[in-house]
Design a protein around this motif. Structure first.
Motif, PDB file in Angstrom:
ATOM      1  N   GLY A 147     -44.062 -19.078 -10.215  1.00  0.00           N
ATOM      2  CA  GLY A 147     -43.735 -20.217 -10.942  1.00  0.00           C
ATOM      3  C   GLY A 147     -44.837 -21.230 -11.101  1.00  0.00           C
ATOM      4  O   GLY A 147     -45.889 -21.036 -10.710  1.00  0.00           O
ATOM      5  N   SER A 148     -44.384 -22.354 -11.626  1.00  0.00           N
ATOM      6  CA  SER A 148     -45.326 -23.484 -11.898  1.00  0.00           C
ATOM      7  C   SER A 148     -44.790 -24.739 -11.483  1.00  0.00           C
ATOM      8  O   SER A 148     -43.762 -25.084 -11.459  1.00  0.00           O
ATOM      9  N   SER A 156     -59.946 -19.989  -4.698  1.00  0.00           N
ATOM     10  CA  SER A 156     -58.674 -19.636  -4.173  1.00  0.00           C
ATOM     11  C   SER A 156     -57.772 -20.119  -5.524  1.00  0.00           C
ATOM     12  O   SER A 156     -56.552 -19.489  -5.650  1.00  0.00           O
ATOM     13  N   VAL A 157     -57.919 -21.020  -6.387  1.00  0.00           N
ATOM     14  CA  VAL A 157     -57.012 -21.485  -7.310  1.00  0.00           C
ATOM     15  C   VAL A 157     -57.620 -21.200  -8.895  1.00  0.00           C
ATOM     16  O   VAL A 157     -56.917 -21.490  -9.716  1.00  0.00           O
ATOM     17  N   ASN A 204     -48.786 -19.442 -11.773  1.00  0.00           N
ATOM     18  CA  ASN A 204     -48.826 -18.207 -11.090  1.00  0.00           C
ATOM     19  C   ASN A 204     -48.891 -18.558  -9.651  1.00  0.00           C
ATOM     20  O   ASN A 204     -49.702 -18.067  -8.928  1.00  0.00           O
ATOM     21  N   LEU A 205     -47.983 -19.561  -9.158  1.00  0.00           N
ATOM     22  CA  LEU A 205     -47.936 -20.029  -7.740  1.00  0.00           C
ATOM     23  C   LEU A 205     -47.783 -18.674  -6.762  1.00  0.00           C
ATOM     24  O   LEU A 205     -46.939 -17.891  -7.070  1.00  0.00           O
ATOM     25  N   THR A 255     -48.574 -22.529  -0.472  1.00  0.00           N
ATOM     26  CA  THR A 255     -47.746 -23.449   0.286  1.00  0.00           C
ATOM     27  C   THR A 255     -48.529 -24.354   1.199  1.00  0.00           C
ATOM     28  O   THR A 255     -49.433 -24.052   1.993  1.00  0.00           O
ATOM     29  N   ALA A 256     -48.426 -25.922   0.763  1.00  0.00           N
ATOM     30  CA  ALA A 256     -49.137 -26.831   1.527  1.00  0.00           C
ATOM     31  C   ALA A 256     -48.742 -28.188   0.918  1.00  0.00           C
ATOM     32  O   ALA A 256     -47.799 -28.422   0.236  1.00  0.00           O
ATOM     33  N   VAL A 257     -49.490 -29.264   1.813  1.00  0.00           N
ATOM     34  CA  VAL A 257     -49.020 -30.618   1.157  1.00  0.00           C
ATOM     35  C   VAL A 257     -50.376 -30.889   0.650  1.00  0.00           C
ATOM     36  O   VAL A 257     -51.571 -30.814   0.685  1.00  0.00           O
TER      37      VAL A 257
END
Length: 126
Positions: free
Chosen positions: A16-17, A64-65, A86-87, A92-94
């Motif tokens: 998802g986005s 990484s992104v 493309n998560l 997952t993080a703040v």
């Protein structure tokens, strides 16, 4: 006092986005370089992207992104964005934004810095 505000986080399935926003209400961001960082539980804060001040003619991304996230800015709205596509669960993080200071790349320069927001939670899970 001077502070940034992040928004747009939430729960999303893998693939998802989301689009995160970063704004300042007490000052203009036009001349500040902007960076995005993230921190997962038990991990150190990781710089993931940055954009140069004013025209935003330079951007940088962590490996990484890279290819999945896009940083941008709209000075008329006094806002910077991070579009995340493309998560993956590992995302997952703040997520935090920062104005000026030490960002991901030395070319992300502009503005006296050290300003941070409160963070917004991004959770990627099926």
């Amino acid at each position: 006092q001077l502070q940034l505000e992040e928004s747009g986080g939430g729960l999303v399935q893998p693939g998802g986005s989301l689009r995160l926003s970063c704004t300042a209400s007490l000052f203009t961001l036009e001349y500040y370089a902007i960076g995005w960082f993230r921190q997962a539980p038990g991990k150190e804060r990781e710089g993931i992207s940055c954009i140069s001040g004013r025209n935003g003619d330079f951007t940088a991304y962590a490996d990484s992104v890279k290819g999945r996230f896009t940083i941008s800015r709209d000075n008329a709205k006094n806002t910077a964005y991070l579009e995340m596509n493309n998560l993956k669960p590992e995302d997952t993080a703040v997520y935090y934004c920062a104005a000026g200071g030490q960002l991901l790349h030395s070319r992300c320069s502009g503005g006296r810095g050290g300003y941070w927001g409160q963070g917004t939670q991004v959770t990627v899970s099926s």
